[in-house]
Design a protein around this motif. Structure first.
Motif, PDB file in Angstrom:
ATOM      1  N   SER A  45      39.883 -34.000   0.158  1.00 17.97           N
ATOM      2  CA  SER A  45      39.873 -32.872  -0.138  1.00 17.97           C
ATOM      3  C   SER A  45      39.473 -32.146  -1.800  1.00 17.97           C
ATOM      4  O   SER A  45      39.734 -32.189  -2.180  1.00 17.97           O
ATOM      5  CB  SER A  45      41.961 -32.213  -0.248  1.00 17.97           C
ATOM      6  N   ILE A  46      39.898 -34.011  -2.518  1.00 20.66           N
ATOM      7  CA  ILE A  46      39.597 -33.309  -4.369  1.00 20.66           C
ATOM      8  C   ILE A  46      37.603 -33.453  -4.108  1.00 20.66           C
ATOM      9  O   ILE A  46      37.011 -32.235  -5.532  1.00 20.66           O
ATOM     10  CB  ILE A  46      39.800 -35.050  -4.833  1.00 20.66           C
ATOM     11  N   GLN A  47      37.015 -33.830  -3.133  1.00 21.67           N
ATOM     12  CA  GLN A  47      35.727 -33.612  -3.002  1.00 21.67           C
ATOM     13  C   GLN A  47      35.614 -31.636  -2.992  1.00 21.67           C
ATOM     14  O   GLN A  47      34.747 -31.711  -4.138  1.00 21.67           O
ATOM     15  CB  GLN A  47      35.343 -34.311  -2.276  1.00 21.67           C
ATOM     16  N   MET A  48      36.046 -31.704  -2.394  1.00 24.70           N
ATOM     17  CA  MET A  48      36.169 -30.175  -1.990  1.00 24.70           C
ATOM     18  C   MET A  48      36.199 -29.305  -2.731  1.00 24.70           C
ATOM     19  O   MET A  48      36.121 -28.022  -3.082  1.00 24.70           O
ATOM     20  CB  MET A  48      36.770 -30.073  -0.271  1.00 24.70           C
ATOM     21  N   HIS A  49      36.845 -29.625  -3.181  1.00 24.92           N
ATOM     22  CA  HIS A  49      38.528 -28.339  -4.579  1.00 24.92           C
ATOM     23  C   HIS A  49      37.843 -28.600  -6.302  1.00 24.92           C
ATOM     24  O   HIS A  49      36.943 -27.373  -6.065  1.00 24.92           O
ATOM     25  CB  HIS A  49      39.378 -29.288  -4.997  1.00 24.92           C
ATOM     26  N   GLU A  50      36.916 -30.087  -6.072  1.00 23.54           N
ATOM     27  CA  GLU A  50      36.106 -29.537  -7.432  1.00 23.54           C
ATOM     28  C   GLU A  50      34.578 -28.983  -6.991  1.00 23.54           C
ATOM     29  O   GLU A  50      34.313 -28.322  -7.820  1.00 23.54           O
ATOM     30  CB  GLU A  50      35.738 -30.738  -7.376  1.00 23.54           C
ATOM     31  N   PHE A  51      34.416 -29.306  -5.426  1.00 17.73           N
ATOM     32  CA  PHE A  51      32.854 -28.437  -5.360  1.00 17.73           C
ATOM     33  C   PHE A  51      33.327 -26.992  -4.975  1.00 17.73           C
ATOM     34  O   PHE A  51      32.675 -26.105  -5.728  1.00 17.73           O
ATOM     35  CB  PHE A  51      32.245 -28.924  -3.570  1.00 17.73           C
ATOM     36  N   GLY A  52      34.161 -26.091  -4.850  1.00 18.26           N
ATOM     37  CA  GLY A  52      34.384 -25.238  -5.053  1.00 18.26           C
ATOM     38  C   GLY A  52      34.661 -24.496  -6.144  1.00 18.26           C
ATOM     39  O   GLY A  52      34.448 -23.614  -6.383  1.00 18.26           O
ATOM     40  N   HIS A  53      34.982 -25.445  -7.230  1.00 12.45           N
ATOM     41  CA  HIS A  53      34.294 -25.088  -8.866  1.00 12.45           C
ATOM     42  C   HIS A  53      33.066 -24.036  -8.420  1.00 12.45           C
ATOM     43  O   HIS A  53      32.638 -23.725  -9.734  1.00 12.45           O
ATOM     44  CB  HIS A  53      34.921 -25.887  -9.713  1.00 12.45           C
ATOM     45  N   SER A  54      32.506 -24.629  -8.050  1.00  9.22           N
ATOM     46  CA  SER A  54      30.995 -24.964  -8.281  1.00  9.22           C
ATOM     47  C   SER A  54      30.397 -23.770  -7.594  1.00  9.22           C
ATOM     48  O   SER A  54      29.280 -22.755  -7.613  1.00  9.22           O
ATOM     49  CB  SER A  54      29.873 -25.947  -7.357  1.00  9.22           C
ATOM     50  N   LEU A  55      31.526 -23.738  -6.192  1.00 10.87           N
ATOM     51  CA  LEU A  55      31.177 -22.137  -5.979  1.00 10.87           C
ATOM     52  C   LEU A  55      32.385 -20.356  -6.428  1.00 10.87           C
ATOM     53  O   LEU A  55      31.814 -19.544  -6.198  1.00 10.87           O
ATOM     54  CB  LEU A  55      31.344 -22.090  -4.117  1.00 10.87           C
ATOM     55  N   ASN A  56      32.205 -21.432  -7.491  1.00  9.97           N
ATOM     56  CA  ASN A  56      33.260 -20.029  -8.979  1.00  9.97           C
ATOM     57  C   ASN A  56      34.514 -19.848  -8.200  1.00  9.97           C
ATOM     58  O   ASN A  56      34.813 -18.269  -9.005  1.00  9.97           O
ATOM     59  CB  ASN A  56      31.853 -18.547  -8.739  1.00  9.97           C
ATOM     60  N   PHE A  57      34.750 -20.616  -7.254  1.00 12.24           N
ATOM     61  CA  PHE A  57      36.613 -20.720  -6.829  1.00 12.24           C
ATOM     62  C   PHE A  57      37.039 -20.906  -7.432  1.00 12.24           C
ATOM     63  O   PHE A  57      37.229 -22.520  -8.543  1.00 12.24           O
ATOM     64  CB  PHE A  57      36.888 -21.648  -5.767  1.00 12.24           C
ATOM     65  N   GLY A  58      37.946 -20.723  -8.148  1.00 17.38           N
ATOM     66  CA  GLY A  58      39.632 -20.970  -8.567  1.00 17.38           C
ATOM     67  C   GLY A  58      40.479 -21.517  -8.763  1.00 17.38           C
ATOM     68  O   GLY A  58      40.655 -21.492  -7.643  1.00 17.38           O
ATOM     69  N   HIS A  59      41.736 -21.976  -9.304  1.00 19.45           N
ATOM     70  CA  HIS A  59      42.676 -22.458  -8.252  1.00 19.45           C
ATOM     71  C   HIS A  59      43.618 -21.426  -7.535  1.00 19.45           C
ATOM     72  O   HIS A  59      43.316 -20.530  -7.863  1.00 19.45           O
ATOM     73  CB  HIS A  59      43.062 -23.274  -9.062  1.00 19.45           C
ATOM     74  N   SER A  60      44.093 -21.716  -6.123  1.00 23.14           N
ATOM     75  CA  SER A  60      44.689 -21.330  -5.774  1.00 23.14           C
ATOM     76  C   SER A  60      46.262 -21.146  -5.678  1.00 23.14           C
ATOM     77  O   SER A  60      46.916 -22.961  -5.791  1.00 23.14           O
ATOM     78  CB  SER A  60      44.478 -21.363  -3.754  1.00 23.14           C
TER      79      SER A  60
END
Length: 113
Positions: A45-60
């Motif tokens: 989940s931390i890998q996917m969370h940080e990769f989400g930032h690479s996709l320009n996703f902010g925190h939920s």
């Protein structure tokens, strides 16, 4: 003659030894790089969370509190290497633009034609 990690891959994870950084992980928006402290590098989940930032996703958020939304990877992260199995939530998934050709916009203030 590689001079930059981007010559090898689109994204890179740096896994640092214990006690070499403060926090557990970080990544920048739209960046190729994510950085993890020690064992946090192995948690799904931390890998996917940080990769989400690479996709320009902010925190939920939930009720305005960061990380409280547990419906997808951009909220709370779990210290497990194989669970939870989830997705980015609907808002993040929509942000990717994957559904643009399957959507319509309805404006309630426009009179019917």
């Amino acid at each position: 003659n590689v001079r930059h990690p981007r010559q090898l891959a689109d994204f890179a994870m740096y896994c640092l030894p214990e006690n070499t950084m403060s926090g557990i992980a970080y990544a920048y928006m739209n960046s190729w790089l994510s950085v993890y402290s020690d064992r946090w590098c192995t948690y799904l989940s931390i890998q996917m969370h940080e990769f989400g930032h690479s996709l320009n996703f902010g925190h939920s958020n939930e009720e305005g509190i960061s990380y409280q939304d547990e419906s997808g990877y951009m909220g709370f992260s779990y210290p497990n290497d194989d669970v939870p199995l989830m997705c980015y939530n609907a808002a993040k998934s929509w942000q990717t633009g994957w559904y643009d050709d399957k959507s319509i916009v309805v404006r309630v203030d426009d009179p019917p034609s």
